[in-house]
Design an enzyme around this catalytic site. Structure first.
Site, PDB file in Angstrom:
ATOM      1  N   VAL A  86      13.070  31.429  -5.524  1.00 57.03           N
ATOM      2  CA  VAL A  86      13.457  32.721  -5.943  1.00 57.03           C
ATOM      3  C   VAL A  86      12.927  33.957  -4.805  1.00 57.03           C
ATOM      4  CG1 VAL A  86      12.586  34.578  -7.532  1.00 57.03           C
ATOM      5  CG2 VAL A  86      12.728  32.267  -8.463  1.00 57.03           C
ATOM      6  N   LYS A  87      13.858  34.675  -4.525  1.00 53.65           N
ATOM      7  CA  LYS A  87      13.961  35.394  -3.423  1.00 53.65           C
ATOM      8  C   LYS A  87      13.470  36.697  -4.064  1.00 53.65           C
ATOM      9  CE  LYS A  87      16.354  36.055   0.733  1.00 53.65           C
ATOM     10  NZ  LYS A  87      17.529  36.235   1.699  1.00 53.65           N
ATOM     11  N   VAL A  88      12.364  37.386  -3.341  1.00 57.47           N
ATOM     12  CA  VAL A  88      11.619  38.424  -4.120  1.00 57.47           C
ATOM     13  C   VAL A  88      11.414  39.623  -2.809  1.00 57.47           C
ATOM     14  CG1 VAL A  88       9.682  39.370  -4.977  1.00 57.47           C
ATOM     15  CG2 VAL A  88      10.451  37.038  -5.637  1.00 57.47           C
TER      16      VAL A  88
END
Ligand code: G3P
Length: 219
Positions: A86-88
């Protein structure tokens, strides 16, 4: 050193995978839009298609910018495939979300990192990867590679496990210099990786070998 390809283009991902050099894929909303992937269902299916090609981690970026929404979106993305990361974004709610995901065992990539202080925060909350954008720093006359060196030093000082994922890589010298510094991963276009193999002396040498072989064969 791991090579990730920074694209949502399935043909290029396949090409890099078939060359045997691909360790993972990073995407972002701009790269998805560039491939014409729009609408929730198409986006989800595209991530699944990418995961089918590569054996490595696939970064899928949240669109949400509040903690509660990032959690919902990130958990849904992570449930798509075991290889999804998950890219945040590096914002206050993003930092809180990375800590939450990290405690839940969900892999994260902290993106849009442009300073050593931001990278320190990402490591403190347990990001799996931190993505300093070296090309975009170079674009504004700031040394992107220097940032990689600084983060490497800081992480080494304290034994942080967060992997340095040099992003916004544009050309082969970025890759070589990242390798010299000790970045864990680079992500960039296929063209930058393919450029590593090119040398005129290799091409000339091969042409000469083949010509000599052909000459000898007719004697
Ligand atoms: O991974 C980040 C990357 O997509 C940014 O690259 O070339 O748009 O600066 P670029």
């Amino acid at each position: 050193m791991k090579f990730f390809i920074d694209t949502a283009n399935l043909a290029q991902i396949k090409e890099a995978h078939e060359m045997g050099i691909l360790d993972g894929v990073t995407t972002n909303p701009s790269l998805m839009a560039k491939e014409g992937i729009t609408g929730h269902e198409n986006i989800i299916n595209h991530y699944k298609a990418i995961c089918e090609i590569t054996d490595g981690d696939v970064s899928a970026e949240v669109i949400a910018t509040t903690f509660d929404e990032m959690i919902v979106e990130g958990e849904a993305l992570a449930s798509l495939h075991e290889r999804i990361v998950v890219k945040v974004p590096m914002i206050k709610d993003g930092i809180k979300a990375i800590r939450y995901f990290s405690q839940k065992g969900i892999k994260t990539n902290c993106t849009l990192v442009f300073s050593a202080g931001q990278a320190l925060l990402a490591a403190k909350v347990g990001a799996t990867y931190v993505s300093p954008f070296i090309g975009r720093l170079d674009d504004v006359s700031t040394d992107g590679l220097r940032l990689i060196e600084d983060i490497n030093l800081i992480y080494d000082n304290y034994g942080f496990q967060t992997q340095i994922l040099a992003a916004s890589v544009r050309h082969p010298m970025h890759i070589i210099n990242c390798a010299k510094i000790g970045a864990d991963v680079i992500t960039g276009p296929l063209s930058a990786m393919a450029a590593l193999m090119k040398h005129p002396l290799t091409d000339n040498g091969l042409a000469q070998f083949l010509a000599d072989h052909a000459k000898a064969a007719v004697v």
